[in-house]
Write a protein that holds these residues in place. Structure first.
Motif, short mmCIF file in Angstrom:
data_model
loop_
_atom_site.label_atom_id
_atom_site.label_comp_id
_atom_site.label_asym_id
_atom_site.label_seq_id
_atom_site.Cartn_x
_atom_site.Cartn_y
_atom_site.Cartn_z
N ARG A 1 13.79 -6.90 -0.32
CA ARG A 1 12.82 -7.82 0.29
C ARG A 1 11.58 -7.00 0.66
N PHE A 2 10.48 -7.30 0.00
CA PHE A 2 9.25 -6.55 0.22
C PHE A 2 8.43 -7.16 1.35
N SER A 3 7.67 -6.30 2.00
CA SER A 3 6.66 -6.75 2.95
C SER A 3 5.31 -6.22 2.47
N ALA A 4 4.26 -6.94 2.78
CA ALA A 4 2.92 -6.57 2.34
C ALA A 4 2.18 -5.84 3.45
N ARG A 5 1.51 -4.76 3.07
CA ARG A 5 0.69 -4.05 4.05
C ARG A 5 -0.40 -4.98 4.60
N ASP A 6 -0.90 -5.84 3.74
CA ASP A 6 -1.91 -6.83 4.14
C ASP A 6 -1.38 -8.22 3.86
N ALA A 7 -1.21 -9.01 4.89
CA ALA A 7 -0.85 -10.41 4.69
C ALA A 7 -2.01 -11.13 4.00
N ALA B 1 -0.51 -2.57 -0.74
CA ALA B 1 0.81 -2.10 -1.17
C ALA B 1 1.89 -3.02 -0.63
N LEU B 2 2.94 -3.18 -1.45
CA LEU B 2 4.16 -3.86 -1.04
C LEU B 2 5.24 -2.80 -0.88
N THR B 3 5.99 -2.85 0.20
CA THR B 3 7.01 -1.85 0.45
C THR B 3 8.33 -2.51 0.85
N ALA B 4 9.41 -1.80 0.60
CA ALA B 4 10.75 -2.27 0.99
C ALA B 4 11.63 -1.05 1.21
N VAL B 5 12.62 -1.22 2.06
CA VAL B 5 13.66 -0.21 2.24
C VAL B 5 14.98 -0.88 1.89
N TYR C 1 -6.79 -12.80 -4.25
CA TYR C 1 -5.42 -12.75 -3.76
C TYR C 1 -4.44 -13.19 -4.86
N GLU C 2 -4.81 -14.21 -5.62
CA GLU C 2 -3.95 -14.65 -6.72
C GLU C 2 -3.83 -13.56 -7.78
N GLU C 3 -4.88 -12.76 -7.95
CA GLU C 3 -4.83 -11.70 -8.96
C GLU C 3 -3.80 -10.63 -8.60
N ILE C 4 -3.72 -10.27 -7.33
CA ILE C 4 -2.73 -9.24 -6.98
C ILE C 4 -1.31 -9.79 -7.11
N ARG C 5 -1.13 -11.09 -6.88
CA ARG C 5 0.19 -11.69 -7.08
C ARG C 5 0.57 -11.64 -8.57
N THR C 6 -0.42 -11.92 -9.43
CA THR C 6 -0.18 -11.88 -10.88
C THR C 6 0.20 -10.47 -11.32
N LYS C 7 -0.51 -9.47 -10.82
CA LYS C 7 -0.25 -8.10 -11.23
C LYS C 7 1.09 -7.58 -10.72
N ALA C 8 1.56 -8.11 -9.61
CA ALA C 8 2.84 -7.67 -9.05
C ALA C 8 4.03 -8.33 -9.74
N ALA D 1 11.42 -7.87 -12.33
CA ALA D 1 12.45 -6.95 -12.81
C ALA D 1 13.43 -6.58 -11.71
N LEU D 2 12.96 -6.62 -10.47
CA LEU D 2 13.81 -6.33 -9.33
C LEU D 2 14.54 -7.57 -8.82
N GLY D 3 14.25 -8.72 -9.41
CA GLY D 3 14.88 -9.96 -8.97
C GLY D 3 14.37 -10.46 -7.65
N THR D 4 13.13 -10.14 -7.32
CA THR D 4 12.57 -10.54 -6.04
C THR D 4 11.19 -11.16 -6.27
N ALA D 5 10.56 -11.61 -5.19
CA ALA D 5 9.29 -12.33 -5.28
C ALA D 5 8.25 -11.70 -4.36
N PHE D 6 7.02 -12.09 -4.58
CA PHE D 6 5.92 -11.62 -3.73
C PHE D 6 6.16 -12.12 -2.30
N PRO D 7 5.99 -11.27 -1.31
CA PRO D 7 6.25 -11.70 0.08
C PRO D 7 5.30 -12.80 0.52
N GLN D 8 5.81 -13.70 1.31
CA GLN D 8 5.00 -14.80 1.84
C GLN D 8 4.24 -14.35 3.07
N GLY D 9 3.17 -15.06 3.36
CA GLY D 9 2.43 -14.79 4.61
C GLY D 9 1.16 -14.04 4.37
#
Length: 688
Positions: free
Chosen positions: A397-403, A431-435, A667-674, A680-688
């Motif tokens: 589960r990723f979180s975004a440095r910038d909402a 950046a999107l990060t996860a642990v 903002y939509e462009e960074i979602r497209t690029k991610a 591939a990780l089976g996850t989605a762009f973080p909301q918020g």
């Protein structure tokens, strides 16, 4: 008086193998130099004499040798337990001094290099007692206590230039000799040794085969601590000619073998590991790179079509901008990680061949035999187990440095900078990060597995500059479509910036409309043309006047998840120009900064308020024939094993902001690029 010698100290606790290392190192150096060797055990005044012995050594031995004068000193008679005969150590071109205290604080100002030898406590004791028998055993604890007290007040290991983990297997002397060549105070004296390395010949074998690249890498380098796969995972068949050229070759290598090395650079310090030895030097990275690369040390074998003829492979991180006009920002990952590959496999996807390359060393024949078998096994029919990727059981589960609101606010702030005339274009990133949990060694069916993640990533999103890099605890998985800079052995230069992106659509009609929309977009064309102008300027610094030309402008190329707008700028390197300086003049890629580059990087530092690390840097190779090929580190997942059973994941994303941008579209462009990496990780762009 003799010329002032180069003096090298070999220090370490008792039993660390200093004496054997010094004797064997002296033997190798005597092939090209006059060498003197001094052992501190000959001067210690008894079993309680460590401190007094160091004082005697500095005063009566080291000081005169430093002046180029013979050293006359009083030896210690260990049988009579009293001063012995007077001996003389004469200066030579190179002087080796070894023993506990050889690099003590009082000695260090008189030394050109310090080597610290180490081994485990059990190995040291066993080695020392085996050498000296029962005479040493009653005094082991007594002497060890003196060592501990001395080192508590004088941290010699922290001051050492070279560290060697001496396994007493005969490899340490060669590893140390290779490490010493990087030290400015010693390197010039070792020019004959460098010349011998530059004189290495290349062994090459061509095999008509199309091995599965993933299986081949896993077989040859799956257990290597440091390994690189520059993976042209995009099938060149059916591509436009320029795209097919970028997708022709894949390179697989590790840092094994006689000349294998691994390099990490962080904030002005470069650490090179060569087998059992590690050397640390300070200074700019590109200056270091210029010292080890750029000479045409190897020629390609006859009929070999690739520019890579062994050399350095890895990444350059964005924070190296401190050396090219940007401010100094510290990153959590090294600013550069490279391996030196003295052996590699190059796959020619267009010709359906595999090339085995190896420096002609004593271990080359065995490796070529192993590689030949691995190519055959990876060419067998069937679905290889190494290429059956499985995503983690629990997607991260990723979180975004910038909402969303914060990123849009930064887009608006960038536009204010443009309106005030401070910049024309700002390549704003976040950046999107996860642990997440990590399995053993980062590989496990219940945790994060960077290897299988990359296999899934390349399956879903093949690219001409895909790559998988493993540097111990750090893994980089990239499916970059963008070339940063190509520098051919004959001096031809090429940059191919990408600016302008649209997502792919599964419906053919909708997909064609998205491609046409990108092709007709005045905003995207303006972004691309601004970066083309910036790169024309970057290349011109070291190009033959009049050679800079734009051969393609705003062409559209389609990949698995996106359409991209690509341009091509060509130039020719001015003869005699240091090649590392030419790379530095273009770094970081203008497509990841904006224009003008230097002032815009300062704006980005304020807006982003965080390092980018590997992202926005470059991934590729620096070959022994003077060529280089580097991709922009985008679509790149960085995994760092934290040592507590978890792994930290980082994915950088961004886009170019111009006066015509809208915050929502950016903002939509960074979602497209991610999307490609996150899916591939089976996850989605973080909301918020």
């Amino acid at each position: 008086m003799s010329p002032v010698p180069v003096i090298i100290a070999i220090d370490g606790r008792s039993g660390s193998g200093k004496t054997t290392l010094a004797i064997e190192l002296a033997a190798r150096l005597r092939e090209h130099h006059k060498v003197s060797l001094f052992h501190l055990e000959d001067i210690y005044p008894g079993w309680n004499g460590l401190v007094a012995g160091i004082e005697r050594y500095v005063t009566t031995v080291l000081s005169p040798l430093r002046r180029g004068e013979p050293a006359e000193w009083v030896s210690w008679d260990w049988e009579r337990h009293y001063d012995g005969e007077v001996r003389t150590t004469r200066p030579a071109e190179i002087v080796l001094v070894e023993g506990v205290g050889a690099a003590a604080a009082a000695a260090r100002p008189l030394l050109d290099a310090v080597i610290w030898a180490d081994s485990s406590d059990a190995e040291r004791r066993a080695r020392a007692l085996a050498r000296d028998g029962g005479t040493y055993e009653p005094f082991w604890d007594q002497w060890a206590a003196q060592e501990a007290e001395w080192l508590a007040a004088d941290d010699v290991p922290a001051s050492a230039d070279v560290h060697v983990l001496n396994r007493a297997d005969g490899a340490a002397p060669d590893d140390v000799l290779q490490a010493l060549q990087y030290l400015p105070a010693v390197g010039p004296a070792l020019l004959p040794e460098l010349a011998a390395r530059d004189g290495q010949e290349l062994r090459a074998e061509r095999i008509d085969a199309t091995p599965d690249a993933g299986r081949l890498f896993a077989t040859l380098f799956g257990s290597s601590t440091n390994a690189v796969w520059l993976d042209s995972s995009l099938d060149p068949a059916g591509l436009a000619p320029e795209a097919a050229k970028r997708s022709r070759f894949s390179i697989l290598a590790d840092d094994g073998g006689r000349f294998g090395q691994a390099v990490r650079h962080s904030s002005g310090l470069t650490r090179v590991s060569s087998g059992q030895a590690t050397v640390t030097t300070d200074g700019p990275f590109f200056r270091w790179l210029d010292g080890v690369w750029g000479r045409r040390a190897l020629r390609a074998p006859e009929g070999y079509p690739c520019e890579f003829t062994l050399g350095w492979l890895g990444y350059l991180g964005y924070e190296l901008k401190r050396e090219t006009g940007g401010t100094d920002v510290a990153a959590t990952t090294p600013d550069a990680c490279l391996i030196f590959a003295g052996r590699a496999v190059v796959l020619d996807h267009a010709a359906g061949t595999a090339w085995l390359l190896a420096l002609d060393t004593p271990d080359a024949a065995d490796w070529l035999t192993t590689a030949r078998g691995a190519v055959a096994a990876a060419s067998a029919h069937g679905s290889p187990a190494a290429d059956t990727p499985a995503p983690p059981a629990a997607p991260p589960r990723f979180s975004a440095r910038d909402a969303e609101a914060g990123y849009k606010a930064k887009v608006s702030a960038a536009q204010r900078e443009i309106a005030e005339g401070n910049t024309y274009e700002v390549c704003l990133t976040t950046a999107l990060t996860a642990v997440t949990s990590a399995g053993p060694q980062g590989v496990g069916e219940h945790g994060m597995d960077p290897w299988r993640t990359y296999l899934e990533l390349r399956r879903r999103n093949p690219a001409p500059f895909a790559s998988y890099l493993r540097f111990g605890e750090l893994t980089v998985a990239s499916t970059s479509p963008e070339r940063f800079l190509q520098l051919a052995a004959d001096g031809r230069m090429r940059a191919e910036p990408i600016k302008g992106t649209r997502r792919r659509d599964p419906a053919p009609g909708a997909d064609a409309a998205l491609r046409q929309e990108l092709e007709a977009s005045a905003k995207d064309r303006a972004e691309n043309i601004m970066i083309v102008d910036l790169l024309r300027n970057d290349l011109s610094h070291f190009a033959v006047p009049g050679s800079v030309a734009v051969s393609r402008l705003c062409a559209i190329e389609s990949y698995a998840t996106v359409h991209q707008m690509v341009s091509t700028i060509d130039a020719r390197l001015r003869p005699g120009t240091p090649r590392a300086e030419a790379v530095a003049a273009c770094f970081p890629a203008g497509s990841m900064t904006g224009a003008p580059k230097v002032s815009t990087m300062a704006i980005l530092d304020r807006l982003e308020a965080a390092p980018r690390g590997v992202y926005s840097g470059a991934i590729g190779y620096f070959s022994l024939n003077g060529s280089a090929d580097l991709a922009v580190a985008i679509r790149t997942l960085v995994t760092r094993m934290l040592g507590d059973g978890t792994a930290e994941l980082s994915l950088g994303v961004g886009g170019a902001v111009t006066a015509d941008s809208t915050p929502q579209e950016e903002y939509e462009e960074i979602r497209t690029k991610a999307f490609g990496v996150l899916s591939a990780l089976g996850t989605a762009f973080p909301q918020g």
